[in-house]
Design a protein around this motif. Structure first.
Motif, mmCIF file in Angstrom:
data_model
loop_
_atom_site.group_PDB
_atom_site.id
_atom_site.type_symbol
_atom_site.label_atom_id
_atom_site.label_comp_id
_atom_site.label_asym_id
_atom_site.label_seq_id
_atom_site.Cartn_x
_atom_site.Cartn_y
_atom_site.Cartn_z
ATOM 1 N N ILE A 243 10.568 1.888 -2.476
ATOM 2 C CA ILE A 243 10.402 1.211 -3.583
ATOM 3 C C ILE A 243 9.578 1.871 -4.863
ATOM 4 O O ILE A 243 8.582 2.437 -4.265
ATOM 5 N N SER A 244 10.028 1.780 -6.047
ATOM 6 C CA SER A 244 9.337 2.549 -7.015
ATOM 7 C C SER A 244 8.668 1.395 -8.042
ATOM 8 O O SER A 244 7.662 1.633 -8.523
ATOM 9 N N ASP A 245 9.369 0.158 -8.150
ATOM 10 C CA ASP A 245 8.568 -0.780 -8.832
ATOM 11 C C ASP A 245 7.296 -1.346 -8.140
ATOM 12 O O ASP A 245 7.452 -1.965 -7.310
ATOM 13 N N LYS A 246 6.216 -1.252 -8.866
ATOM 14 C CA LYS A 246 4.909 -1.762 -8.130
ATOM 15 C C LYS A 246 4.902 -3.050 -8.048
ATOM 16 O O LYS A 246 4.123 -3.751 -7.020
ATOM 17 N N ALA A 247 5.548 -3.980 -8.591
ATOM 18 C CA ALA A 247 5.616 -5.291 -8.397
ATOM 19 C C ALA A 247 6.335 -5.796 -7.382
ATOM 20 O O ALA A 247 6.335 -6.824 -6.928
ATOM 21 N N MET A 248 7.346 -4.953 -6.985
ATOM 22 C CA MET A 248 8.590 -5.263 -6.088
ATOM 23 C C MET A 248 8.010 -5.680 -4.657
ATOM 24 O O MET A 248 8.326 -6.644 -4.066
ATOM 25 N N LEU B 164 0.748 -1.121 -0.106
ATOM 26 C CA LEU B 164 0.137 0.020 -0.032
ATOM 27 C C LEU B 164 0.702 1.277 -0.003
ATOM 28 O O LEU B 164 0.261 2.418 -0.392
ATOM 29 N N ALA B 165 1.953 1.092 0.595
ATOM 30 C CA ALA B 165 2.978 2.367 0.518
ATOM 31 C C ALA B 165 4.347 2.091 0.332
ATOM 32 O O ALA B 165 5.191 2.051 1.044
ATOM 33 N N PRO B 166 4.506 1.764 -0.906
ATOM 34 C CA PRO B 166 5.964 1.309 -1.326
ATOM 35 C C PRO B 166 7.009 2.406 -1.306
ATOM 36 O O PRO B 166 8.147 2.174 -1.013
ATOM 37 N N SER B 167 6.473 3.670 -1.466
ATOM 38 C CA SER B 167 7.567 4.663 -1.573
ATOM 39 C C SER B 167 8.080 4.896 -0.159
ATOM 40 O O SER B 167 9.156 5.261 0.084
ATOM 41 N N PHE B 168 7.455 4.693 0.677
ATOM 42 C CA PHE B 168 7.805 4.575 2.473
ATOM 43 C C PHE B 168 8.972 3.608 2.324
ATOM 44 O O PHE B 168 9.830 4.103 3.285
#
Length: 438
Positions: free
Chosen positions: A184-189, A177-181
């Motif tokens: 992480i920029s890759d949505k699949a990561m 839900l919050a990969p940027s925290f």
């Protein structure tokens, strides 16, 4: 060995804590959502993928993969458990399947639309590892606890499994839900990292039961011709099972209602994603809700069994499953799906823990071949999953609708309820003697 030792009981329960993250993250929540998305990308939006040259709908491929995995497990486990009982190496087999499943989860980190075929095979190996280790884990219960505690300890194990898996899912969900925290920029990561964390968690916490559970409490020593004698051991257990009429009836009923129950576990998220078009976040939160309600459900059904007996408690659970299938068939909105999910959570863990405890009560007292006895339980369960997921996928493939598959599951639960009603709830028959209610 002293039974009901708190340290050993808690260590045994910790394996539920360790392995249940596979059932939650890989089977029920993040992986099915990621699988659907990856398959959609691989199929250019059609939902029909090429699996080693075979054109197949992705949701059907998921069901068939589960079915094939448990078919293989059902064929392999009886041999392993017979050898384990004869040689006294039960814990070694448990470790092997544990590490197979956990490492497979780690390898799912490499799952992309370009590695679909490879990843499906790795997913199958993770299922084999998980299901293979469970039979050896379950077989410890009659060795480490007395019969009057089977229901309670079994429920404790499932509850700890729910709690542990929820904690890891919350962490994984925060990444999704919050990969940027996390930078992480890759949505699949985030999903791929989640698969890796499942393997790490599983191996890490499995060291606790591996440290404290007895390795060979009967002190058996391997001898020559261990494979031949392993098969002889399996035959001996089969002959003993035939002498237990209520045990055989219970296994048949268990086979049928588990066919429906465990199929729901494996396809519920795919149903929400494909049939109801629910967003990924809603599906994962729904699974989280199921887990939290499941903690209370495990203890609730243990309490019901103490009041009216195991068989009547199981019948109540199966009757609720019939109502769940009927509700799911008519579900069209997210809020309705959440209500159905709460009902699933209440009965899913409770019926599984109670089934394990009931079988432990029905096997002959003071038996030492617990792994071989539980191999029959495990093969029954895995065969049920294999057939149930195959029926679910086949009905969808033939009719084009998952809702018709839900109706098939409803019919299966009805048959399971009828078979349970044939088992006396107040008494069981063991060695020619009538004993207390089960």
């Amino acid at each position: 060995m002293q039974k009901n030792n708190p340290k050993i009981i808690n260590a045994w329960c910790m394996y539920d804590w360790a392995n249940s993250v596979h059932a939650l993250v890989i089977v029920s929540s993040i992986f099915p959502v990621y699988f659907s998305a990856a398959a959609m990308n691989a199929s250019a939006g059609t939902g029909v993928v090429s699996f080693f040259g075979l054109q197949i709908k992705s949701s059907v491929l998921f069901s068939y993969t589960v079915s094939a995995s448990f078919l293989f497990t059902a064929l392999l486990i009886p041999i392993c458990t017979a050898i384990a009982d004869f040689t006294g190496h039960k814990k070694r087999f448990m470790k092997f399947f544990c590490y197979l499943g956990a490492i497979s989860c780690m390898l799912l980190f490499f799952f992309t639309k370009d590695t679909l075929n490879f990843s499906v095979l790795i997913f199958a190996l993770s299922l084999i590892g998980w299901s293979g280790s469970i039979v050896f884990y379950d077989s410890y219960l009659p060795e480490i606890a007395t019969e009057d505690n089977f229901d309670r300890y079994s429920a404790r194990g499932f509850s700890m499994g729910y709690l542990g898996s929820v904690l890891l899912l919350l962490f994984n969900l925060s990444m999704v839900l919050a990969p940027s925290f996390y930078g992480i920029s890759d949505k699949a990561m985030p999903a791929r990292i989640s698969f890796f964390t499942v393997g790490v968690w599983w191996i890490l916490f499995a060291q606790i039961p591996f440290r404290y559970l007895p390795s060979n409490y009967e002190g058996r020593k391997p001898v020559k011709n261990w494979l031949f004698n392993g098969f002889s051991e399996l035959g001996k257990v089969y002959r003993e099972l035939r002498k237990q009429p209520y045990l055989a009836k219970f296994l048949l009923a268990f086979f049928v209602y588990t066919m429906g129950l465990r199929t729901v576990m494996y396809v519920a998220t795919i149903f929400g994603a494909t049939e109801l078009k629910l967003p990924s976040q809603s599906l994962i939160i729904t699974v989280l809700l199921i887990q939290l309600v499941g903690i209370a459900g495990s203890y609730f059904f243990a309490w019901i069994s103490s009041q009216i007996g195991n068989i009547y408690a199981l019948m109540i659970g199966v009757a609720i499953w019939i109502a769940i299938c009927a509700g799911a068939y008519y579900t069209t909105e997210a809020n309705e799906f959440y209500v159905v999910a709460c009902a699933v959570g209440m009965v899913m863990g409770g019926i599984q823990s109670l089934s394990r405890a009931t079988y432990s009560k029905l096997i002959p007292e003071n038996t030492v071949d617990t792994a071989s006895f539980f191999s029959f339980y495990d093969v029954t369960e895995k065969s049920a999953i294999m057939i149930g997921t195959f029926i679910y996928g086949a009905v969808e493939q033939l009719t084009g609708s998952m809702r018709n598959s839900i109706l098939a599951l409803l019919f299966i639960f009805v048959i399971g309820l009828i078979l349970l009603s044939r088992i006396p709830s107040q008494k069981v028959y063991r060695f020619g003697l009538q004993t207390k209610a089960n």
